[in-house]
Write a protein that holds these residues in place. Structure first.
Motif, short mmCIF file in Angstrom:
data_model
loop_
_atom_site.label_atom_id
_atom_site.label_comp_id
_atom_site.label_asym_id
_atom_site.label_seq_id
_atom_site.Cartn_x
_atom_site.Cartn_y
_atom_site.Cartn_z
N LEU A 1 14.03 -7.72 2.50
CA LEU A 1 13.47 -6.41 2.18
C LEU A 1 14.39 -5.29 2.63
N ASN A 2 14.88 -4.55 1.68
CA ASN A 2 15.66 -3.34 1.93
C ASN A 2 15.49 -2.47 0.69
N LEU A 3 14.25 -1.99 0.50
CA LEU A 3 13.85 -1.32 -0.74
C LEU A 3 14.00 0.19 -0.60
N LEU A 4 14.72 0.79 -1.53
CA LEU A 4 14.86 2.24 -1.60
C LEU A 4 14.11 2.74 -2.82
N VAL A 5 13.25 3.74 -2.65
CA VAL A 5 12.52 4.32 -3.78
C VAL A 5 12.61 5.84 -3.73
N LYS A 6 12.72 6.45 -4.90
CA LYS A 6 12.75 7.91 -5.01
C LYS A 6 12.22 8.30 -6.38
N GLY A 7 11.32 9.27 -6.38
CA GLY A 7 10.75 9.74 -7.64
C GLY A 7 9.29 10.08 -7.48
N PHE B 1 0.83 -1.21 0.00
CA PHE B 1 0.00 0.00 0.00
C PHE B 1 0.87 1.26 0.00
N LEU B 2 1.95 1.24 0.78
CA LEU B 2 2.68 2.48 1.02
C LEU B 2 3.78 2.77 -0.01
N VAL B 3 4.20 1.77 -0.78
CA VAL B 3 5.25 2.04 -1.78
C VAL B 3 4.82 3.14 -2.75
N PRO B 4 3.68 3.05 -3.43
CA PRO B 4 3.31 4.15 -4.33
C PRO B 4 2.96 5.43 -3.57
N ILE B 5 2.37 5.31 -2.38
CA ILE B 5 2.04 6.50 -1.59
C ILE B 5 3.30 7.28 -1.25
N ALA B 6 4.39 6.58 -0.95
CA ALA B 6 5.65 7.26 -0.61
C ALA B 6 6.14 8.14 -1.74
#
Length: 430
Positions: A145-151, A99-104
């Motif tokens: 799990l150690n996922l980094l997202v930016k954009g 749920f929170l990956v795209p919200i981030a």
């Protein structure tokens, strides 16, 4: 390692089931995406729900706990949250993660998602494909799990197959209405777990977001919408109620409070399945049921209600004839391989269950033996299923690693004892 001995005693009395974990996740997120202050009532602080609360706090929301009530000030109030590296600890909650990956990506800066248990093995390819297409930066470690997202996500058309987890679709549904332009989610095959999408759309509508559902084939999403802050009460959870419904099918007499007859929860399917097996239900102030003299087998499609399959498999194991459970392959990538866990542990007790790649074949027996140690596989739903199994065992059983129930129902064994269940807990050390 913690063990609990459960004696073969029927359950009787009245129980209030915990609030719906599915709805609590959604209400907390919707409230935390609002611009004002919301109050969300009837919260049970399971590990999964605490993960979502802490995740939305990491994104900038202010959330205060007061018994079973949350006061939530929306994340967008926090201008200082820009251009930071924030950490969201999902623990073992797949809902929190997906749920929170795209919200981030609604927030500037980088977000790091961590977790434990089998969460790192849960696939995220659906999001990775979107990230590659849109040039969103990400990195992760295989199996951990150690996922980094930016954009930032772009508005537009999102084409997804229907046999992926509905959690990906829900994550996008939460996020896309807040983008500047309009979007569309196009489902290319039959959508599984429609009930979870219904819960998402219902909760979002309650918080002011309108999405057009075109027969689960397309979701039309207007941009520039806003979540409207409000007061909200979370309804009772059918996935947890299913344990008591199943206990009743096996001879217990538990009246259940806070399960809505008009609920949209997919796990309400437990009622339909047990009715086909011969159980009769009566909705009133409390939900009660009458078990038949002999349960009968049925065909069970798990695609819309995967979470209730472990305990429904137990009921099938004590029903006359052969029950087949189909379209259940997704259970292999939950907190554990639930198909393998159910077959292994219930067979230890005397059941006759054969594993298939996408389901189970269950030949009913008259009684379970017990008198041995079984393992929860550190999975909350397996632990609770085994506790209900004890009510139909000839001898007591010992459940290893029973404390994993904290993931979704921390007070399960407390309620179990109040209903007359006889348990003895002890620690074996690590």
């Amino acid at each position: 390692m913690k063990n609990i001995e459960v004696k073969n005693n029927k359950l009787r009395g009245v129980v209030k089931v915990p609030p719906s974990k599915s709805m609590a996740h959604r209400a907390i997120i919707c409230a935390a995406l609002g611009r004002g202050i919301s109050v969300v009532e009837n919260i049970d602080y399971s590990d999964d729900i605490n993960a979502t609360i802490d995740g939305m706090i990491s994104l900038g929301a202010i959330i205060e706990k007061d018994n079973d009530k949350l006061t939530i000030k929306g994340a967008f109030h926090n201008e200082s949250n820009k251009d930071t590296v924030r950490v969201i600890d999902c623990n073992e909650s797949g809902s929190t993660l997906r749920f929170l990956v795209p919200i981030a990506l609604l927030f500037s800066g980088m977000t790091k998602f961590i977790g434990r248990g089998n969460l790192g093995k849960r696939p995220l390819d659906t999001y990775y494909d979107i990230f590659k297409e849109q040039g969103i930066k990400y990195s992760n470690l295989d199996g951990k799990l150690n996922l980094l997202v930016k954009g930032s996500l772009s508005n537009g058309d999102y084409t997804l197959p229907g046999n992926i987890s509905s959690q990906f679709i829900t994550g996008l549904l939460f996020t896309l209405p807040l983008l500047e332009g309009d979007s569309k989610i196009i489902i290319t095959t039959e959508l599984e777990s429609k009930g979870y999408i219904d819960l998402t759309l219902s909760c979002m509508k309650d918080f002011g977001i309108v999405i057009e559902n075109k027969d689960y084939k397309e979701f039309i999403i207007k941009g520039n919408q806003n979540y409207i802050s409000r007061n909200y009460r979370v309804e009772g959870d059918y996935s947890q109620g299913a344990f008591y419904l199943s206990a009743n099918a096996l001879g217990s007499e538990v009246e259940i409070v806070d399960l809505r007859e008009d609920s949209l929860q997919g796990d309400k399917e437990a009622i339909d399945i047990l009715e086909r097996m011969g159980v009769r239900f009566n909705y009133g102030n409390k939900l009660s049921c009458e078990a038949p003299k002999e349960l009968v087998s049925t065909l069970i499609d798990a695609s819309q209600c995967p979470d209730i399959i472990p305990v429904i498999s137990l009921v099938a194991a004590l029903a006359k004839g052969r029950t087949e459970i189909i379209n259940a392959g997704r259970l292999r990538i939950k907190e554990c391989d639930r198909l393998k866990a159910v077959a292994t542990e219930l067979n230890k007790l005397g059941a006759k269950i054969e594993e298939k790649e996408e389901g189970l074949v269950i030949d009913g027996v008259n009684e379970l033996e017990g008198g041995i140690e079984v393992w929860s596989w550190k999975d909350h739903r397996i632990a609770m299923t085994l506790a209900i199994a004890a009510t139909r065992c000839k001898k007591p059983i010992s459940i290893k690693d029973y404390d994993c129930v904290a993931k979704s129902y921390p007070k399960f064994f407390e309620d179990y004892k109040k209903l007359g269940g006889i348990v003895n807990e002890w620690s074996m050390g690590e």
